[in-house]
Write an enzyme that holds these catalytic residues in place. Structure first.
Site, PDB file in Angstrom:
ATOM      1  N   ASP A  73       0.763  -1.105  -0.081  1.00  0.00           N
ATOM      2  CA  ASP A  73      -0.118   0.064  -0.130  1.00  0.00           C
ATOM      3  C   ASP A  73       0.848   1.196   0.003  1.00  0.00           C
ATOM      4  OD1 ASP A  73      -2.715   1.282   0.333  1.00  0.00           O
ATOM      5  OD2 ASP A  73      -1.515   2.019   1.855  1.00  0.00           O
ATOM      6  N   GLU A 163      -1.147  -1.101  -5.810  1.00  0.00           N
ATOM      7  CA  GLU A 163      -2.530  -0.672  -6.062  1.00  0.00           C
ATOM      8  C   GLU A 163      -2.571  -0.275  -7.508  1.00  0.00           C
ATOM      9  OE1 GLU A 163      -4.034   1.851  -2.518  1.00  0.00           O
ATOM     10  OE2 GLU A 163      -1.570   1.804  -2.787  1.00  0.00           O
ATOM     11  N   CYS A 230     -12.631  -5.143   5.538  1.00  0.00           N
ATOM     12  CA  CYS A 230     -12.269  -5.979   6.671  1.00  0.00           C
ATOM     13  C   CYS A 230     -11.589  -7.212   5.985  1.00  0.00           C
ATOM     14  CB  CYS A 230     -13.077  -6.241   7.730  1.00  0.00           C
ATOM     15  SG  CYS A 230     -12.458  -7.490   9.004  1.00  0.00           S
ATOM     16  N   CYS A 233     -13.583 -10.417   7.986  1.00  0.00           N
ATOM     17  CA  CYS A 233     -15.231 -10.841   7.520  1.00  0.00           C
ATOM     18  C   CYS A 233     -15.686 -10.103   6.244  1.00  0.00           C
ATOM     19  CB  CYS A 233     -16.051 -10.446   8.816  1.00  0.00           C
ATOM     20  SG  CYS A 233     -16.161  -8.485   9.009  1.00  0.00           S
ATOM     21  N   CYS A 248     -12.667  -2.744  12.408  1.00  0.00           N
ATOM     22  CA  CYS A 248     -14.092  -3.272  11.831  1.00  0.00           C
ATOM     23  C   CYS A 248     -15.065  -3.038  12.760  1.00  0.00           C
ATOM     24  CB  CYS A 248     -13.875  -4.776  11.406  1.00  0.00           C
ATOM     25  SG  CYS A 248     -15.432  -5.392  10.549  1.00  0.00           S
ATOM     26  N   CYS A 251     -17.067  -7.443  13.082  1.00  0.00           N
ATOM     27  CA  CYS A 251     -16.134  -8.372  13.793  1.00  0.00           C
ATOM     28  C   CYS A 251     -15.084  -7.733  14.755  1.00  0.00           C
ATOM     29  CB  CYS A 251     -15.464  -8.988  12.825  1.00  0.00           C
ATOM     30  SG  CYS A 251     -14.219  -8.663  11.926  1.00  0.00           S
ATOM     31  N   ASP A 258      -2.832   1.254   6.961  1.00  0.00           N
ATOM     32  CA  ASP A 258      -2.245   0.834   5.578  1.00  0.00           C
ATOM     33  C   ASP A 258      -1.946  -0.741   5.586  1.00  0.00           C
ATOM     34  OD1 ASP A 258      -2.248   3.598   5.013  1.00  0.00           O
ATOM     35  OD2 ASP A 258      -0.615   3.958   6.345  1.00  0.00           O
TER      36      ASP A 258
END
Length: 270
Positions: A73, A163, A230, A233, A248, A251, A258
Site C-alpha cells: 500500500d 494498487e 475488513c 469478515c 471493523c 467483527c 495501511d
C-alpha cells in the site's frame, strides 16, 4: 540558423556489453547532459516471461501463495506499507535535506520571477533554479531505488502486489473554473506535492523491472475500498478506518490501516 552545432564529442568502449547499443538517448537536466542507452542482453541468465511465472504461481495452494505474495500500500507518510506490517519510509535526515532543497527552489523561483525577461541575469537565475530541480529529482530517485531494491531482495517476496493507481488523475488541480471555483485548493495542492514527492510511480516502475530480473512478479489490482474492507469478515464501510487505524465495526478486527490495505491487496491478487 540551419547549421548544425556540436554540443560535445564522446567516445565510449563497450568491454562489458560486447555489443553496440540498440538505442541511445541524450537529454539535458539542469546544467548537465545525460547519455543513456539500451542493448540486448546475451548472458546465460534465464529470465522468464510474466505469463510463465503466472502459470507457475497458479499451481500453488492458497496457503503457499499467502507466504510468497505481499501486498504493498502506497502512502504519503509511509511510502510503502506491506501486508506483513513492514513500513518503508524516507529517513529523517533525508527528509531534512529534501526540505532544505525545496526552500532553495522556492527562493530561486522568486528570484526568476523578479528578473527581466530576456536578460542575462534571468538566464543565470533559471540555470540555478534548474539545478535545484535536478538535485531534488536525484534525491527522490535514489530513495525510490533503495525502496524497490529492499522489496525485491526480500526472499519472502515472490509476487509483489501494487494498487492500480492513476497518479496523473489523483494529482489534478482543484482550482476549478471562474464559474465553478474549486474548494480546499491550497490543501489539495499540498497533497499533490506530497504524492509526487513520494515517487509512487517510480517505486512501482523500479520494482517491476528489478523483480523481472530475479524471476519475480509485480502485478496491480484494483484499490477500491482496500482501506475500508475488513480482511477477516469482508465488511466494508467508511467508518472502519479512522486516521491510521482500522477497526471493523462488525467483527472488531483491528490493525494498522495501511497494512490492512496491503492484506486486502494481497487477497485480491491471490
Amino acid at each position: 540558423g540551419v547549421k548544425a552545432k556540436t554540443l560535445f564529442h564522446l567516445q565510449m568502449d563497450w568491454p562489458k556489453v560486447n555489443a553496440a547499443p540498440a538505442s541511445v538517448r541524450i537529454r539535458k537536466l539542469g546544467r548537465r547532459f545525460w547519455l543513456s542507452f539500451s542493448y540486448q542482453r546475451n548472458d546465460e541468465k534465464n529470465i522468464l516471461a510474466p505469463e510463465t511465472l503466472l502459470e507457475g504461481f497458479g499451481q500453488l495452494s492458497r496457503e503457499e501463495l499467502e507466504d510468497c505474495v505481499v501486498g504493498l500500500d502506497r502512502g504519503v507518510n509511509k511510502v510503502i506499507a506491506t501486508s506483513r506490517d513492514d513500513f518503508l519510509h524516507t529517513p529523517e535526515d533525508e527528509a531534512h535535506r529534501v526540505a532544505k532543497k525545496e526552500r532553495r527552489k522556492k527562493r530561486w523561483q522568486r528570484i526568476v520571477s523578479r528578473r527581466n525577461k530576456g536578460s542575462a541575469n534571468r538566464a543565470k537565475a533559471r540555470s540555478k533554479l534548474a539545478k535545484q530541480y535536478a538535485k531534488l529529482r536525484n534525491v527522490r530517485f535514489n530513495r525510490a531505488h533503495h525502496i524497490s531494491k529492499e522489496l525485491v531482495e526480500d526472499k519472502r517476496n515472490e509476487v509483489l502486489v501494487f494498487e492500480d493507481l492513476k497518479t496523473k488523475n489523483m494529482t489534478r488541480s482543484a482550482k476549478g473554473t471562474t464559474e465553478q471555483p474549486g474548494r480546499n485548493v491550497k490543501a489539495k495542492s499540498g497533497l499533490n506535492r506530497s504524492i509526487l514527492g513520494s515517487m509512487w510511480g517510480q517505486v512501482k516502475t523500479f520494482t517491476t523491472y528489478k523483480a523481472a530480473e530475479r524471476n519475480k512478479l509485480a502485478v496491480s489490482v484494483s484499490p477500491v475500498n482496500s482501506s475500508r474492507e475488513c480482511p477477516k469478515c469482508g465488511h466494508t464501510h467508511k467508518n472502519n478506518r479512522k486516521g491510521e487505524r482500522f477497526h471493523c465495526r462488525k467483527c472488531g478486527h483491528e490493525a494498522d490501516a495501511d497494512s490492512n490495505a496491503g492484506v486486502n491487496l494481497r487477497g485480491r491478487a491471490i
